[in-house]
Design a protein around this motif. Sequence first.
Motif, PDB file in Angstrom:
ATOM      1  N   ILE A 149       0.828  -1.214   0.000  1.00  0.00           N
ATOM      2  CA  ILE A 149       0.000   0.000   0.000  1.00  0.00           C
ATOM      3  C   ILE A 149       0.861   1.263   0.000  1.00  0.00           C
ATOM      4  O   ILE A 149       0.525   2.247  -0.649  1.00  0.00           O
ATOM      5  N   VAL A 150       1.975   1.196   0.730  1.00  0.00           N
ATOM      6  CA  VAL A 150       2.838   2.372   0.855  1.00  0.00           C
ATOM      7  C   VAL A 150       3.415   2.750  -0.515  1.00  0.00           C
ATOM      8  O   VAL A 150       3.255   3.875  -0.983  1.00  0.00           O
ATOM      9  N   ILE A 151       4.062   1.758  -1.169  1.00  0.00           N
ATOM     10  CA  ILE A 151       4.713   2.051  -2.450  1.00  0.00           C
ATOM     11  C   ILE A 151       3.661   2.172  -3.553  1.00  0.00           C
ATOM     12  O   ILE A 151       3.717   3.062  -4.393  1.00  0.00           O
ATOM     13  N   GLY A 152       2.683   1.268  -3.531  1.00  0.00           N
ATOM     14  CA  GLY A 152       1.636   1.282  -4.558  1.00  0.00           C
ATOM     15  C   GLY A 152       0.798   2.545  -4.517  1.00  0.00           C
ATOM     16  O   GLY A 152       0.199   2.938  -5.526  1.00  0.00           O
ATOM     17  N   GLY A 153       0.760   3.186  -3.350  1.00  0.00           N
ATOM     18  CA  GLY A 153      -0.006   4.424  -3.205  1.00  0.00           C
ATOM     19  C   GLY A 153       0.462   5.510  -4.148  1.00  0.00           C
ATOM     20  O   GLY A 153      -0.287   6.442  -4.454  1.00  0.00           O
ATOM     21  N   PHE A 183       0.229  10.476  -1.414  1.00  0.00           N
ATOM     22  CA  PHE A 183       1.125   9.343  -1.138  1.00  0.00           C
ATOM     23  C   PHE A 183       1.184   9.028   0.364  1.00  0.00           C
ATOM     24  O   PHE A 183       1.086   7.873   0.774  1.00  0.00           O
ATOM     25  N   MET A 184       1.316  10.068   1.189  1.00  0.00           N
ATOM     26  CA  MET A 184       1.412   9.874   2.639  1.00  0.00           C
ATOM     27  C   MET A 184       0.049   9.577   3.263  1.00  0.00           C
ATOM     28  O   MET A 184      -0.034   8.977   4.332  1.00  0.00           O
ATOM     29  N   TRP A 185      -1.035   9.992   2.579  1.00  0.00           N
ATOM     30  CA  TRP A 185      -2.382   9.786   3.102  1.00  0.00           C
ATOM     31  C   TRP A 185      -2.849   8.342   2.884  1.00  0.00           C
ATOM     32  O   TRP A 185      -3.629   7.803   3.666  1.00  0.00           O
ATOM     33  N   THR A 186      -2.368   7.717   1.794  1.00  0.00           N
ATOM     34  CA  THR A 186      -2.855   6.389   1.413  1.00  0.00           C
ATOM     35  C   THR A 186      -2.663   5.310   2.492  1.00  0.00           C
ATOM     36  O   THR A 186      -3.614   4.567   2.781  1.00  0.00           O
ATOM     37  N   PRO A 187      -1.469   5.180   3.107  1.00  0.00           N
ATOM     38  CA  PRO A 187      -1.309   4.106   4.098  1.00  0.00           C
ATOM     39  C   PRO A 187      -2.290   4.181   5.285  1.00  0.00           C
ATOM     40  O   PRO A 187      -2.967   3.183   5.553  1.00  0.00           O
ATOM     41  N   ALA A 192      -6.611   1.631   7.937  1.00  0.00           N
ATOM     42  CA  ALA A 192      -7.827   1.757   8.753  1.00  0.00           C
ATOM     43  C   ALA A 192      -8.905   0.838   8.190  1.00  0.00           C
ATOM     44  O   ALA A 192      -9.617   0.154   8.935  1.00  0.00           O
ATOM     45  N   LEU A 193      -8.996   0.788   6.858  1.00  0.00           N
ATOM     46  CA  LEU A 193      -9.960  -0.103   6.193  1.00  0.00           C
ATOM     47  C   LEU A 193      -9.636  -1.567   6.523  1.00  0.00           C
ATOM     48  O   LEU A 193     -10.531  -2.352   6.858  1.00  0.00           O
ATOM     49  N   CYS A 194      -8.340  -1.902   6.447  1.00  0.00           N
ATOM     50  CA  CYS A 194      -7.914  -3.285   6.739  1.00  0.00           C
ATOM     51  C   CYS A 194      -8.305  -3.685   8.156  1.00  0.00           C
ATOM     52  O   CYS A 194      -8.649  -4.842   8.409  1.00  0.00           O
ATOM     53  N   LEU A 195      -8.217  -2.735   9.089  1.00  0.00           N
ATOM     54  CA  LEU A 195      -8.503  -3.062  10.494  1.00  0.00           C
ATOM     55  C   LEU A 195      -9.943  -3.508  10.688  1.00  0.00           C
ATOM     56  O   LEU A 195     -10.220  -4.401  11.480  1.00  0.00           O
ATOM     57  N   THR A 218      -0.125  -2.634  12.962  1.00  0.00           N
ATOM     58  CA  THR A 218      -0.868  -1.820  11.985  1.00  0.00           C
ATOM     59  C   THR A 218      -1.345  -0.529  12.634  1.00  0.00           C
ATOM     60  O   THR A 218      -1.244   0.556  12.044  1.00  0.00           O
ATOM     61  N   ARG A 219      -1.837  -0.629  13.862  1.00  0.00           N
ATOM     62  CA  ARG A 219      -2.306   0.574  14.575  1.00  0.00           C
ATOM     63  C   ARG A 219      -1.142   1.560  14.758  1.00  0.00           C
ATOM     64  O   ARG A 219      -1.303   2.759  14.625  1.00  0.00           O
ATOM     65  N   ARG A 220       0.051   1.007  15.077  1.00  0.00           N
ATOM     66  CA  ARG A 220       1.227   1.855  15.264  1.00  0.00           C
ATOM     67  C   ARG A 220       1.600   2.541  13.944  1.00  0.00           C
ATOM     68  O   ARG A 220       1.960   3.711  13.922  1.00  0.00           O
ATOM     69  N   HIS A 221       1.492   1.775  12.840  1.00  0.00           N
ATOM     70  CA  HIS A 221       1.821   2.328  11.519  1.00  0.00           C
ATOM     71  C   HIS A 221       0.847   3.429  11.108  1.00  0.00           C
ATOM     72  O   HIS A 221       1.256   4.405  10.483  1.00  0.00           O
TER      73      HIS A 221
END
Lengths: 312, 60
Positions: A149-153, A183-187, A192-195, A218-221
């Motif tokens: 998600i980070v890079i693909g964003g 780019f920074m907003w995507t992760p 949050a959706l994944c959670l 994930t929460r920390r990220h």
Amino acid sequence: MSDTSFNTQAQTGEAGFGDYVALLKPRVMSLVVFTAAVGLLAAPVAVHPVVALASVLFIAVGAGASGALNMWWDADIDAVMKRTAQRPVPAGLVTAQEALAIGAALSGMAVVMLALASNFVAAGLLAFTIFFYAVVYTMWLKRWTPQNIVIGGAAGAFPPMIGWAVATGGVSLESVLMFALIFMWTPPHFWALCLFMNSDYENAGVPMLTVTHGRRVTRRHVLAYTILLAPVAVGTAFTAIGGPIYLSVAVVLNALFLKGAFDIWRRDEAQAQADKYRVEKRFFALSLLYLFAHFGAILAEAALAPLGLGGW
Amino acid sequence: MSFREEHELHKRRSGRNIGVGLVLAGFIVLVFGLTVVKVTRGDMQMPSSEEVGASADGNG
């Protein structure tokens, strides 16, 4: 051949026009149209309305084409996930080969038409975006690394940069900042959706951060990326595309976004399950407003500039 | 079945065909509009015969 050899649409599951439109991910396209239009209108060079309309349309078609290529490649995992099982290919309405053909044809058409309508820099950026989303993200990163998600964003972050390039014929600090904002907003948006999507990605074997490193990490990220996003978003206010309106929006929304990320970080899975992921869902909804409002504020600054009200 | 009767296939696919037709018509209108804008703004201007002659003589 008798008519009895043809079944009705419902019986065969034959695709209608809307199913081919769904192949292009219209919701993603609407976001692309909006951010590309903002990039184009915020640029310091005026573009003829017909050229602007055509360019934004071709950028949207290019984004839609990469969506079709994504559905072609990911048909197997889309069929497993609840969220994507009704997409045209896993639903059996459009064949994977059709999705590939439509995706490839529209990709080529969109890039060539954008080059003719605007310039080669914009067309090159669009071609790279399609390649990045369809090949780098879909075929390579998505099934390989939890940082997918980070890079693909980056693929979703290019449209305002392409819009800017349509007007200026190049890349500048402002367009890079608009890229960085998405780019920074995507992760945090996706994690949050994944959670609250629970086992969807796990069932499909997609190495999402929630699957590979667990929900605590994930929460920390989510919190870490939200903290990193804030200076990018607020800092943009002090460039040529910013101004007091944008600064006000950015300060308020980043404070709310940071508060939401902090709330996600400090609670555990038991608390989340108890209230059916209320905080995570609220954060996800806020993330949509966050992006829309930031780009809306950039647009407002550009629209008010001729009246002497926008910008610094 | 009479010769003129619409085939069931055409009825079934009419929505798709109309959709594709409208998209193509829209595309034609867009390309035409783009062409008009590019030509009237001089984006597509060909070099004049004097310019071509001058560069051929090595004076360009």
